[in-house]
Design a protein around this motif. Structure first.
Motif, PDB file in Angstrom:
ATOM      1  N   GLY A 486     -49.532 -14.249  50.742  1.00  0.00           N
ATOM      2  CA  GLY A 486     -48.138 -14.012  51.078  1.00  0.00           C
ATOM      3  C   GLY A 486     -47.389 -13.230  50.017  1.00  0.00           C
ATOM      4  N   LEU A 487     -48.082 -12.783  49.004  1.00  0.00           N
ATOM      5  CA  LEU A 487     -47.473 -11.944  47.975  1.00  0.00           C
ATOM      6  C   LEU A 487     -48.072 -10.551  48.067  1.00  0.00           C
ATOM      7  CD1 LEU A 487     -47.354 -14.257  44.816  1.00  0.00           C
ATOM      8  CD2 LEU A 487     -45.478 -13.648  46.351  1.00  0.00           C
ATOM      9  N   PRO A 488     -47.289  -9.512  47.793  1.00  0.00           N
ATOM     10  CA  PRO A 488     -45.892  -9.566  47.350  1.00  0.00           C
ATOM     11  C   PRO A 488     -44.902  -9.877  48.473  1.00  0.00           C
ATOM     12  CG  PRO A 488     -46.604  -7.295  47.538  1.00  0.00           C
ATOM     13  CD  PRO A 488     -47.814  -8.132  47.774  1.00  0.00           C
ATOM     14  N   HIS A 489     -45.342  -9.751  49.748  1.00  0.00           N
ATOM     15  CA  HIS A 489     -44.465 -10.082  50.868  1.00  0.00           C
ATOM     16  C   HIS A 489     -45.251 -10.934  51.856  1.00  0.00           C
ATOM     17  CE1 HIS A 489     -41.372  -7.375  49.485  1.00  0.00           C
ATOM     18  NE2 HIS A 489     -42.196  -6.341  49.499  1.00  0.00           N
ATOM     19  N   PRO A 490     -44.609 -11.888  52.547  1.00  0.00           N
ATOM     20  CA  PRO A 490     -45.310 -12.661  53.572  1.00  0.00           C
ATOM     21  C   PRO A 490     -45.720 -11.780  54.745  1.00  0.00           C
ATOM     22  CG  PRO A 490     -42.939 -13.131  53.593  1.00  0.00           C
ATOM     23  CD  PRO A 490     -43.201 -12.289  52.386  1.00  0.00           C
ATOM     24  N   ALA A 538     -42.023 -18.739  44.978  1.00  0.00           N
ATOM     25  CA  ALA A 538     -42.842 -17.843  44.149  1.00  0.00           C
ATOM     26  C   ALA A 538     -42.013 -17.387  42.949  1.00  0.00           C
ATOM     27  CB  ALA A 538     -43.299 -16.641  44.954  1.00  0.00           C
ATOM     28  N   SER A 539     -42.606 -17.424  41.782  1.00  0.00           N
ATOM     29  CA  SER A 539     -41.853 -17.070  40.575  1.00  0.00           C
ATOM     30  C   SER A 539     -42.818 -16.775  39.441  1.00  0.00           C
ATOM     31  CB  SER A 539     -40.918 -18.219  40.175  1.00  0.00           C
ATOM     32  OG  SER A 539     -41.680 -19.362  39.825  1.00  0.00           O
ATOM     33  N   ARG A 540     -42.214 -16.419  38.319  1.00  0.00           N
ATOM     34  CA  ARG A 540     -42.982 -16.277  37.084  1.00  0.00           C
ATOM     35  C   ARG A 540     -42.726 -17.505  36.223  1.00  0.00           C
ATOM     36  NH1 ARG A 540     -42.322 -10.102  34.753  1.00  0.00           N
ATOM     37  NH2 ARG A 540     -42.747  -8.990  36.690  1.00  0.00           N
TER      38      ARG A 540
END
Length: 619
Positions: A486-490, A538-540
């Motif tokens: 789902g990264l960078p977009h779903p 989602a994050s850093r």
């Protein structure tokens, strides 16, 4: 000092030193190796500017092919005397005889010529003879005549004529292409100093004796700058006959208009084809020598010679330092389209100013700044290119390392957008967890080498399958891994790709463990997989130089706990019903093995229960 800053500083310093070195040679007139380049660039500038109308100061009486056909060549002195007498009748200021009268002729002819020369102030030619056709000079600050050529000998006219008329040296200074660029206004030989032929003619015409100063001469209030060695720079008015030219035959026949001669310097010289006294110029490949001499006389009388004196050379030396500094600085500042445009703009501005100054009568060197700028720019540019390639290889290697951990799409996205996930994002995603069973006991029983081989094989399989299904391994946790879809977009197929990845991992791991039983040291290693989908954050994670992209939230926790469900039920994979519905609209995601469920199952750490589908290998 950082490497790049040191390289830039060194490049700027060396550029300034190189430009200063060439500039110092130019100031003393010692940069002769640039003459050919300067000659070509000077010709180009002359052609671009075009010819101009000469001042009404000089007329030429040419001993041309018509004259030679009627009177032979060289013509006899009696005929020459008649022509001078005819010209003198139109009251010129001066008659300049561009002919060497070295040997006696007939008494009648020599007498007639001597009488004719008395009719009007006259100049006759002498010639300096230099060793190996080179005009050598000396450099001595205490000698006002240093820099003036020293001749081996002089070819002087007969005393019978030199007692009547003034004498001037007709030598010109040509460059390596043979184009006359200067007229030495003074020549030296053993025991004497002689003015040039054009200087004598101009002095008689102006009725003023020249006064010499360093870098210039003056006729009363008329100041004329000169180059090193008291040389007069030449620029030509145009092709042959740009200066009014008449045949000697017309002079003998009285056909030369009086107003074309009156109050002018009349130069009599040979233009006959067989004469051989011709020079290439920007406007004419075979300009007769008499026109070269006439051009110099016109410059001296009208004061319209181009300026190339010590001040101009000093300005050249300054440009030779500043131009390479500017170009090297621009390369260091920005190696991009904008930087290259600015470099081109600086060069165009310099070339435009140089051409405009040439048109205005100031001879700025074109070769010196180019020679000063080109080597530093090429060397520094090449060094920057090599450094850039090294950096590119380094970044490529770093990117490759990144791609080994992150999915290709995610790695490319990070390269395009370094701020990706700098702020947490809530979105839908699918999560797959895989973990080895019994690995802790194995690591206690076998050596570090065996543990490393097992983990390397596990990591390679997880990485390959994650890549193959478009997932991103967000973390390796000892003997386990988390794969996010789902990264960078779903995407709509995140769940189906997660399910396919989970089953592919199960198949690969089972086959790999069965074929590497020796590594297990008699202990049975298994694996368990959990997969779920839903909203995640989602994050850093981390700060400074150490950050990791990951996902958190209930969906991640459920996927992790599903591995326990799979292990407790003797299955290889535990799917949440939510993922199965999203992946295949309620049907089993893979026909390679049976799905069991849905089973209502309690999840550790969760108050409620969820429906779970189990998958295990058949056989």
């Amino acid at each position: 000092m950082p490497r790049q800053r040191f390289l830039i500083t060194a490049a700027l310093l060396l550029s300034a030193l190189w430009g200063g070195f060439l500039g110092s040679l130019h100031l003393t007139g010692s940069a002769g190796f640039l003459d050919r380049m300067e000659a070509s660039l000077t010709d180009i500038r002359s052609v671009l500017i075009g010819g101009k109308t000469p001042p009404p100061a000089v007329a030429i009486i040419a001993i041309d092919d018509r004259t030679a056909a009627s009177h032979g060549f060289p013509i006899d002195r009696a005929t020459l005397a008649r022509a001078i007498t005819a010209v003198a009748a139109s009251r010129p200021k001066t008659i300049a005889l561009d002919l060497l009268l070295l040997d006696p002729g007939t008494e009648e002819g020599d007498g007639a010529l001597a009488s004719a020369l008395r009719l009007v102030p006259s100049v006759i030619a002498a010639a300096a003879v230099f060793p190996e056709s080179k005009q050598m000079v000396t450099s001595d600050p205490n000698d006002p005549l240093s820099g003036i050529p020293v001749a081996d000998s002089l070819l002087l006219p007969l005393k019978r004529f030199s007692d009547i008329a003034a004498t001037g040296v007709v030598n010109v200074a040509t460059d390596e292409t043979g184009v006359p660029r200067f007229i030495p206004l003074i020549s030296r030989s053993a025991g004497r100093v002689d003015p040039s032929f054009p200087l004598r003619a101009a002095s008689l015409a102006l009725d003023r004796d020249p006064a010499f100063q360093p870098g210039s001469i003056s006729f009363a209030d008329r100041h004329i700058p000169t180059d090193t060695g008291q040389r007069l720079p030449l620029t030509f008015y145009g092709p042959r006959r740009t200066i009014p030219t008449f045949s000697l035959m017309d002079a003998l026949d009285g056909k030369v208009p009086a107003d074309a001669i009156e109050n002018r310097v009349v130069v009599i010289g040979a233009t006959v084809t067989a004469g051989g006294d011709v020079f290439p110029t920007p406007f004419d490949p075979v300009l007769p020598g008499v026109e070269v001499i006439s051009t110099a006389i016109a410059h001296l009388i009208a004061g319209d010679s181009i300026v190339r004196d010590h001040n101009i050379r000093r300005l050249d030396a300054t440009v030779a330092v500043l131009l390479p500094l500017a170009l090297v600085g621009l390369i260091a500042w920005r190696r991009s389209l904008i930087g290259f445009i600015l470099i081109a703009l600086v060069f165009v501005v310099w070339a435009t100013i140089n051409l405009a100054m040439f048109k205005a009568g100031y001879w700025l060197s074109a070769a010196l700044p180019i020679a000063a700028a080109l080597p530093p720019v090429l060397i520094f540019g090449a060094a920057q290119l090599l450094l850039g390639r090294r950096q590119a290889r380094h970044f490529a290697a770093q990117s490759e390392l990144l791609q080994r951990i992150e999915a290709p799409g995610l790695g490319e996205w990070l390269a395009r957008d370094p701020s990706f996930l700098a702020e947490p994002v809530r979105q839908d995603a699918a999560v797959v967890f895989i973990d080895l069973s019994g690995f802790t006991g194995l690591s206690e029983a076998v050596g570090a080498v065996t543990v490393r081989e097992v983990l390397s094989g596990f990591f390679e399989i997880a990485d390959q399958e994650a890549r193959a299904h478009g997932g991103a391994i967000t973390s390796f946790m000892g003997d386990g891994a988390m794969i996010l879809f789902g990264l960078p977009h779903p995407a709509e197929d995140d769940a189906s790709r997660a399910a396919a990845c989970a089953l592919a991992l199960a198949d690969r791991m089972r086959s790999w463990l069965d074929s590497h039983t020796a590594l297990q040291g008699g202990r049975k290693i298994g694996f368990k997989i959990g997969a779920h989908c839903g909203p995640v954050v989602a994050s850093r994670l981390g700060t400074g130089d150490r950050q990791q992209i990951t996902a958190t939230g209930d969906t991640v926790n459920v996927a992790s706990r599903l591995m326990e469900v799979a292990a407790s039920r003797g299955a290889e994979v535990a799917f949440s019903a939510a993922l199965v519905r999203a992946a295949s609209a309620g049907a089993g995601p893979l026909p390679a093995g049976p799905l069991e469920g849905p089973l209502e199952t309690k999840i550790r750490g969760r108050s409620g229960s969820i429906d779970v589908w189990l998958w295990r290998c058949v056989g």
